[in-house]
Write a protein that holds these residues in place. Structure first.
Motif, PDB file in Angstrom:
ATOM      1  N   PRO A 230      13.389 -21.086  11.312  1.00  0.00           N
ATOM      2  CA  PRO A 230      12.717 -21.159  10.006  1.00  0.00           C
ATOM      3  C   PRO A 230      11.325 -20.536  10.064  1.00  0.00           C
ATOM      4  N   GLU A 231      10.930 -19.904   8.964  1.00  0.00           N
ATOM      5  CA  GLU A 231       9.602 -19.311   8.895  1.00  0.00           C
ATOM      6  C   GLU A 231       8.535 -20.403   8.825  1.00  0.00           C
ATOM      7  N   VAL A 232       8.797 -21.429   8.007  1.00  0.00           N
ATOM      8  CA  VAL A 232       7.837 -22.507   7.780  1.00  0.00           C
ATOM      9  C   VAL A 232       8.576 -23.837   7.722  1.00  0.00           C
ATOM     10  N   VAL A 233       8.006 -24.864   8.314  1.00  0.00           N
ATOM     11  CA  VAL A 233       8.528 -26.225   8.198  1.00  0.00           C
ATOM     12  C   VAL A 233       7.410 -27.109   7.650  1.00  0.00           C
ATOM     13  N   LEU A 234       7.689 -27.784   6.541  1.00  0.00           N
ATOM     14  CA  LEU A 234       6.746 -28.731   5.951  1.00  0.00           C
ATOM     15  C   LEU A 234       7.117 -30.128   6.415  1.00  0.00           C
TER      16      LEU A 234
END
Length: 319
Positions: A230-234
């Motif tokens: 994944p590019e970003v994980v929140l």
């Protein structure tokens, strides 16, 4: 021999009590009054992520669904410039036994309590983590006491926290509801000392290792399905345990370039978070005094001294 149970005496024994109730000597990792070698502490946790995953499988924790929010993905692409617009997924942690990701943290802590021969566990919580610990303790046939932060200095209880007490009790825990003041930590320490139970804290090294499986699963599932990390994980962020553990789990699975973003809720105006007496906070009610390690045994460092101390930083690299 009877011990002095005054507030001052119990607080003076806090490091001794914590060590006995957890089996971890945090002084070993202190670099100064404010600096702490977090990575070395985690390296000393003698349970690998693979072992944690097996432990969690035995109690039906983890392997939660990764669900694409297709409508939100469509909206993101509709309003983004050409070539942009993320595919948005959510890890459905409500599928865990007690209904939150905190089962991951509780599962390893309660497992360690059982393995080390403790008869029961004690935890402090506003509700969700208490339910997770109670659920896991019931599965492993251990006693469970939940010290719940519930009332403000005026004795007013937060409605949803009062409701969570019932959930903890339904799962077999004894619940002691208190204010979010100094009595909370004092009571917690006193119960640990009196019962000899295990300290199933949110913020212990076992709790963090337990939640590392969340980041590991996200990286693993996304890579297996889409051939990339994944590019970003929140990640939700209050006390920092979920953020830290998720980031460490992503890294352990190879997602070293994934950006991790902590998402906090602004609770300004909520009386539990804005109590002018002792708990004025802007984004979380917090667990007063329950950080791991607990407040340093050496006290008296002023803000000015901390600023002058070049080692007064947390030596914690989560990424």
């Amino acid at each position: 021999m009877n011990r002095d149970m005054s507030y001052e005496a119990v607080m003076a024994r806090k490091n001794e009590i914590m060590k006995t109730a957890l089996g971890v000597d945090y002084e070993k990792y202190e670099l100064s009054q404010l600096a702490f070698d977090y990575d070395s502490m985690m390296e000393d946790v003698d349970v690998s992520i693979d072992e944690v995953r097996k432990i969690q499988e035995e109690v039906s924790v983890g392997h939660t669904p990764l669900v694409e929010l297709k409508n939100l993905t469509a909206l993101a692409r509709k309003f983004s410039k050409e070539g942009y617009g993320a595919r948005i997924f959510v890890k459905d942690e409500a599928s865990n036994p007690s209904g939150s990701y905190k089962d991951r943290r509780a599962s390893l802590s309660v497992y360690m309590a059982k393995k080390l021969g403790y008869k029961g566990v004690v935890t402090a919580t506003s509700g969700n983590y208490g339910a997770a610990v109670a659920s896991q303790a019931a599965k492993l046939d251990l006693k469970c006491i939940v010290v719940q932060e519930c009332y403000d200095s005026q004795g007013i209880g937060q409605p949803e926290i009062l409701e969570k007490r019932r959930k903890c009790e339904a799962l077999g825990a004894e619940v002691i509801s208190l204010t979010v003041g100094p009595e909370l930590f004092y009571t917690f320490l006193s119960i640990l000392e009196e019962t000899g139970y295990f300290n199933a804290s949110l913020y212990s090294s076992f709790g963090i290792r337990g939640v590392e499986t969340l980041g590991y699963e996200i990286a693993e599932e996304v890579y297996e399905k889409y051939g990339k990390y994944p590019e970003v994980v929140l990640a939700t962020h209050a006390g920092g345990g979920n953020l830290t553990g998720t980031a460490r789990g992503l890294k352990a699975r190879g997602a070293k370039d994934t950006k991790v973003v902590g998402v906090s809720v602004d609770l300004t105006g909520l009386h539990m978070a804005s109590d002018v007496d002792f708990n004025k906070k802007s984004f979380t009610t917090g667990h007063t005094g329950f950080g791991m390690p607990s407040p340093p045994s050496r006290t008296g460092l002023t803000c000015q001294e901390a600023q002058r101390d070049p080692s007064a930083i947390w030596m914690s690299t989560i990424w």
